[in-house]
Design a protein around this motif. Sequence first.
Motif, PDB file in Angstrom:
ATOM      1  N   ARG A  28     -17.996  43.565   9.061  1.00  0.00           N
ATOM      2  CA  ARG A  28     -18.596  42.443   8.327  1.00  0.00           C
ATOM      3  C   ARG A  28     -17.570  41.350   8.054  1.00  0.00           C
ATOM      4  NH1 ARG A  28     -21.020  46.802   5.743  1.00  0.00           N
ATOM      5  NH2 ARG A  28     -19.497  46.753   4.063  1.00  0.00           N
ATOM      6  N   ASN A  30     -15.089  40.303   9.734  1.00  0.00           N
ATOM      7  CA  ASN A  30     -14.812  39.418  10.873  1.00  0.00           C
ATOM      8  C   ASN A  30     -15.752  38.213  10.885  1.00  0.00           C
ATOM      9  OD1 ASN A  30     -12.682  40.880  11.959  1.00  0.00           O
ATOM     10  ND2 ASN A  30     -13.948  41.967  13.464  1.00  0.00           N
ATOM     11  N   GLU A  31     -17.048  38.468  10.699  1.00  0.00           N
ATOM     12  CA  GLU A  31     -18.010  37.356  10.692  1.00  0.00           C
ATOM     13  C   GLU A  31     -17.866  36.524   9.426  1.00  0.00           C
ATOM     14  OE1 GLU A  31     -22.098  38.281  11.538  1.00  0.00           O
ATOM     15  OE2 GLU A  31     -21.616  39.422  13.339  1.00  0.00           O
ATOM     16  N   GLN A  32     -17.634  37.201   8.284  1.00  0.00           N
ATOM     17  CA  GLN A  32     -17.542  36.478   7.009  1.00  0.00           C
ATOM     18  C   GLN A  32     -16.356  35.519   6.995  1.00  0.00           C
ATOM     19  OE1 GLN A  32     -17.539  39.808   4.320  1.00  0.00           O
ATOM     20  NE2 GLN A  32     -19.770  39.980   4.313  1.00  0.00           N
ATOM     21  N   TYR A  34     -15.427  33.601   9.283  1.00  0.00           N
ATOM     22  CA  TYR A  34     -15.894  32.309   9.832  1.00  0.00           C
ATOM     23  C   TYR A  34     -16.824  31.607   8.854  1.00  0.00           C
ATOM     24  CZ  TYR A  34     -13.535  33.427  14.117  1.00  0.00           C
ATOM     25  OH  TYR A  34     -12.542  33.717  15.023  1.00  0.00           O
ATOM     26  N   ALA A 244      -9.579  40.878   8.531  1.00  0.00           N
ATOM     27  CA  ALA A 244     -10.396  40.095   9.472  1.00  0.00           C
ATOM     28  C   ALA A 244      -9.467  39.371  10.443  1.00  0.00           C
ATOM     29  CB  ALA A 244     -11.244  39.078   8.706  1.00  0.00           C
ATOM     30  N   GLY A 267     -16.186  38.712  15.667  1.00  0.00           N
ATOM     31  CA  GLY A 267     -17.030  37.945  14.761  1.00  0.00           C
ATOM     32  C   GLY A 267     -17.390  36.549  15.222  1.00  0.00           C
ATOM     33  N   ARG A 269     -19.570  33.883  16.864  1.00  0.00           N
ATOM     34  CA  ARG A 269     -20.992  33.876  17.223  1.00  0.00           C
ATOM     35  C   ARG A 269     -21.499  32.502  17.625  1.00  0.00           C
ATOM     36  NH1 ARG A 269     -19.443  38.286  17.511  1.00  0.00           N
ATOM     37  NH2 ARG A 269     -19.940  40.074  16.213  1.00  0.00           N
ATOM     38  N   ASP A 273     -17.484  28.556  15.512  1.00  0.00           N
ATOM     39  CA  ASP A 273     -16.500  29.636  15.324  1.00  0.00           C
ATOM     40  C   ASP A 273     -15.369  29.490  16.347  1.00  0.00           C
ATOM     41  OD1 ASP A 273     -18.346  30.557  13.467  1.00  0.00           O
ATOM     42  OD2 ASP A 273     -19.146  32.121  14.783  1.00  0.00           O
TER      43      ASP A 273
END
Length: 335
Positions: A28, A30-32, A34, A244, A267, A269, A273
Amino acid sequence: MREKARAALDPVRWDFFAGGAGEERTLRANEQAYERRRIVPRVLRGTGARDLRTTVLGTEMAMPVLIAPTAFHRLAHPDGEAGTATAARRTGTVMVVSMAATQPVEEIAATGAALWFQLYPQPDEAFQRYVVARAEAAGCRALVVTVDSPVLGRRERDLRNGFTDLPAGFACENMRDATGAVLSIAMDPALGWDHIARLRESTRLPVVLKGILHPADAAEAVRHGADGIIVSNHGGRQLDGAVATLDALPGVVAAAGGRVPVLVDGGLRRGTDVLVALALGADAVLLGRPVLWALAAGGAHGVQQMLETLRTDLDHTMALAGAKRPADLTPDLVA
Ligand SMILES: Cc1cc2nc3c(=O)[nH]c(=O)nc-3n(C[C@H](O)[C@H](O)[C@H](O)COP(=O)(O)O)c2cc1C
Ligand SMILES: CC(C)CC(=O)C(=O)O
């Protein structure tokens, strides 16, 4: 693409592709990382048409985005790794072929795509040389050595599902020895930097270390002859709780000091990003799950569509941020 993949895939396979280690905190995060960044655009830069092309370690690419090595593409779609490679060729993208590919590297290379080959360092160095020679002969242009897996991460979804091996009819085709027998991928916590130094001497291909997060390890990598670094936590599938990748990137870039290219995955997407990662010092990025979702959703055509969409998105984002080329992206553009 992700929702189409979820609908198309058997739930056990979905969990294998989507899941991470432990509590999935790093997955989670990794995406957060960004989500936490915002772009500070420049105006009136007169960029005109953007030029996204870049070259990393001698390999030209249409945009600074590569396909990360991921296992078992035939579990996502019958097109398998060759389908992913076909999409790579059609879009001018480089594919990093996983050591856990379910098709032979020769078949993947027959698509005409530009390939790099990923390797888990194998304690049996004679076998490792055999695999490297095979990747070289197939035309792979760099070796990506994954160094974040001294042991396999604890993927709790897979443990619950009893997903421990490939189903019947599938094999890691690039793990065959000279007799044709398929060996298991070894993960060996005894391996150290001397193993990398010997591997470096055994091949003329550039050697890229994947799975570096600590700046001191970036310095060690350069000292031991690595030609490139990928900042990665394996998409949150190895050490849960690891930092991350976007947060680790600036420290690794500083430690590398421009001596070798630094890439990052985990992360990413959207085009925004990619822009943020490049602005914070990455020379290029890699995509893992987005490729698997696109493959599961639509085979080779799905992956092509995803890569084209991402390219359009990145191009558009660069126009709005006032950048003509990837080299125009600098840390001051990120808040
Ligand atoms: C299903 C799956 C399989 C993977 N297999 C490999 C592999 O065989 N070798 C490797 O070095 N990394 C592997 N990875 C990690 C990816 O190369 C990459 O680091 C990660 O997926 C990037 O994060 P993202 O999925 O958020 O883009 C795998 C990742 C996933 C999701
Ligand atoms: C062969 C497997 C260990 C590949 C995989 O699932 C991974 O690297 O995350």
